[in-house]
Write a protein that holds these residues in place. Structure first.
Motif, short mmCIF file in Angstrom:
data_model
loop_
_atom_site.label_atom_id
_atom_site.label_comp_id
_atom_site.label_asym_id
_atom_site.label_seq_id
_atom_site.Cartn_x
_atom_site.Cartn_y
_atom_site.Cartn_z
N VAL A 100 0.84 -1.20 0.00
CA VAL A 100 0.00 0.00 0.00
C VAL A 100 0.88 1.25 0.00
O VAL A 100 2.00 1.24 0.50
N ALA A 101 0.33 2.32 -0.56
CA ALA A 101 1.03 3.60 -0.56
C ALA A 101 1.04 4.17 0.86
O ALA A 101 0.06 4.01 1.60
N VAL A 102 2.14 4.80 1.22
CA VAL A 102 2.23 5.49 2.51
C VAL A 102 2.81 6.88 2.27
O VAL A 102 3.61 7.08 1.36
N SER A 103 2.38 7.82 3.08
CA SER A 103 2.90 9.18 2.94
C SER A 103 4.28 9.28 3.57
O SER A 103 4.66 8.46 4.42
N ARG A 104 5.00 10.27 3.18
CA ARG A 104 6.34 10.50 3.74
C ARG A 104 6.26 10.69 5.26
O ARG A 104 7.12 10.21 6.00
N ALA A 105 5.22 11.36 5.71
CA ALA A 105 5.05 11.61 7.14
C ALA A 105 4.78 10.33 7.93
O ALA A 105 4.99 10.30 9.15
N ASN A 106 4.31 9.28 7.26
CA ASN A 106 3.97 8.03 7.94
C ASN A 106 4.94 6.90 7.64
O ASN A 106 4.59 5.72 7.82
N LEU A 107 6.14 7.21 7.17
CA LEU A 107 7.12 6.16 6.88
C LEU A 107 7.44 5.36 8.13
O LEU A 107 7.54 5.91 9.23
N ARG A 108 7.60 4.05 7.92
CA ARG A 108 8.03 3.13 8.98
C ARG A 108 9.22 2.34 8.50
O ARG A 108 9.44 2.17 7.30
N THR A 109 9.96 1.83 9.44
CA THR A 109 11.12 1.00 9.13
C THR A 109 10.70 -0.12 8.17
O THR A 109 9.72 -0.80 8.41
N GLY A 110 11.45 -0.25 7.07
CA GLY A 110 11.18 -1.28 6.07
C GLY A 110 10.41 -0.81 4.86
O GLY A 110 10.37 -1.51 3.84
N ASP A 111 9.81 0.38 4.93
CA ASP A 111 9.05 0.86 3.78
C ASP A 111 9.97 1.05 2.57
O ASP A 111 11.14 1.44 2.72
N LEU A 112 9.43 0.79 1.40
CA LEU A 112 10.15 1.03 0.15
C LEU A 112 10.03 2.51 -0.17
O LEU A 112 8.92 3.06 -0.14
N VAL A 113 11.14 3.16 -0.47
CA VAL A 113 11.12 4.57 -0.84
C VAL A 113 11.62 4.71 -2.27
O VAL A 113 12.57 4.04 -2.67
N PHE A 114 10.96 5.56 -3.04
CA PHE A 114 11.24 5.70 -4.47
C PHE A 114 11.69 7.12 -4.77
O PHE A 114 11.27 8.08 -4.09
N PHE A 115 12.51 7.23 -5.81
CA PHE A 115 13.12 8.51 -6.15
C PHE A 115 12.96 8.81 -7.63
O PHE A 115 12.90 7.90 -8.45
N TYR A 116 12.90 10.09 -7.95
CA TYR A 116 12.73 10.62 -9.30
C TYR A 116 11.29 10.40 -9.77
O TYR A 116 10.61 9.48 -9.32
N SER A 117 10.83 11.25 -10.66
CA SER A 117 9.42 11.21 -11.07
C SER A 117 9.04 9.90 -11.76
O SER A 117 7.88 9.48 -11.69
N ASP A 118 9.99 9.23 -12.38
CA ASP A 118 9.68 7.94 -13.03
C ASP A 118 9.99 6.74 -12.12
O ASP A 118 9.91 5.60 -12.57
N HIS A 120 12.71 5.47 -11.01
CA HIS A 120 13.74 4.55 -11.52
C HIS A 120 14.79 4.17 -10.47
O HIS A 120 15.64 3.33 -10.74
N HIS A 121 14.71 4.74 -9.29
CA HIS A 121 15.63 4.36 -8.21
C HIS A 121 14.84 4.22 -6.92
O HIS A 121 13.83 4.89 -6.72
N MET A 122 15.33 3.34 -6.06
CA MET A 122 14.62 3.08 -4.82
C MET A 122 15.57 2.61 -3.73
O MET A 122 16.72 2.26 -3.99
N GLY A 123 15.06 2.58 -2.52
CA GLY A 123 15.80 2.06 -1.37
C GLY A 123 14.82 1.60 -0.32
O GLY A 123 13.62 1.48 -0.57
N ILE A 124 15.34 1.37 0.89
CA ILE A 124 14.51 0.93 1.99
C ILE A 124 14.72 1.86 3.18
O ILE A 124 15.85 2.22 3.51
N TYR A 125 13.61 2.31 3.76
CA TYR A 125 13.67 3.23 4.89
C TYR A 125 14.09 2.45 6.14
O TYR A 125 13.55 1.39 6.42
N VAL A 126 15.08 2.98 6.88
CA VAL A 126 15.55 2.28 8.08
C VAL A 126 15.32 3.09 9.35
O VAL A 126 15.75 2.67 10.43
N GLY A 127 14.65 4.21 9.25
CA GLY A 127 14.31 5.00 10.43
C GLY A 127 15.19 6.23 10.58
O GLY A 127 16.24 6.35 9.94
N ASN A 128 14.73 7.15 11.41
CA ASN A 128 15.47 8.37 11.73
C ASN A 128 15.88 9.16 10.49
O ASN A 128 16.96 9.77 10.46
N GLY A 129 15.05 9.13 9.45
CA GLY A 129 15.34 9.89 8.24
C GLY A 129 16.40 9.27 7.35
O GLY A 129 16.91 9.93 6.44
N LEU A 130 16.75 8.00 7.58
CA LEU A 130 17.80 7.33 6.81
C LEU A 130 17.24 6.23 5.93
O LEU A 130 16.25 5.58 6.28
#
Length: 169
Positions: A100-118, A120-130
C-alpha cells in the motif's frame, strides 16, 4: 564517522575502500532504528527487511543483481523483503505497486522509498530519516539521508488494502 556520513576512502576496481584499502565493514543490523522511538529495536517484517538491508552495506552495485554478494536497487529491496517472507518482483515499476502507498510523514522501518518522477531508483527506509540503497555502477550499498534524495513516494510491502482495513497481515 557517524551513520549516514560518507566515508573518506578511495575506490579500488570501482568499489569504495576505506583509508586502509579494505572494504567498509557491515554495520551492526541493530543500527536499523525505529523512526518513532529512535531506538535500535526493530520488530516485525519491516524491521527484519531493514536489518537485512543494513547487513548488505558495502556490497557492490551490479546491474540486475539481487544478492547475496552484489545488488542493484530493486534487487536489494527484493532480497531484504524476502528475508522477511515477502516476495517482490525484481523491478522498480513492479515494486511501486506492491503493498500500500504510505505518505512520507507516515514512513516506517522497512518501507520502500522511491526517487525521481519515473521511480527509476529506490531504497529501503531504516528509520530516523535514513535509507539504505545502492546508487549506481561503481558504488556500493550505503546509507543516506532521505532528505538529500529526490523523493517521489513510498510503499509498504506485505500489506494489501483489505488487510490494512481489517488489521491482518
Amino acid at each position: 564517522m557517524s551513520l549516514g556520513e560518507p566515508s573518506r576512502g578511495v575506490r579500488v576496481h570501482g568499489v569504495a575502500r576505506g583509508r586502509d584499502g579494505t572494504r567498509p565493514s557491515k554495520i551492526n543490523s541493530d543500527q536499523a532504528t525505529s523512526p518513532t522511538t529512535g531506538s535500535g529495536s526493530c520488530s516485525g517484517s519491516g524491521g527484519s527487511a531493514a536489518k537485512t538491508a543494513c547487513n548488505q552495506i558495502g556490497e557492490p552495485y551490479v546491474w540486475a543483481a539481487n544478492g547475496p554478494d552484489s545488488f542493484d536497487c530493486s534487487g536489494l529491496t527484493q532480497y531484504a523483503w524476502a528475508s522477511a517472507g515477502v516476495q517482490l518482483d525484481h523491478y522498480t515499476g513492479s515494486q511501486w505497486t506492491a503493498g500500500v502507498a504510505v505518505s512520507r510523514a507516515n514512513l516506517r522501518t522497512g518501507d520502500l522509498v522511491f526517487f525521481y518522477s519515473d521511480h527509476h531508483h529506490m531504497g529501503i527506509y531504516v528509520g530516523n530519516g535514513l535509507i539504505v540503497h545502492v546508487p549506481h555502477t561503481g558504488d556500493v550499498v550505503r546509507m543516506a539521508q532521505l532528505a538529500n534524495m529526490p523523493y517521489s513516494g513510498a510503499r509498504r510491502p506485505g500489506l494489501t488494502v483489505r488487510s490494512r482495513a481489517t488489521g491482518h497481515r
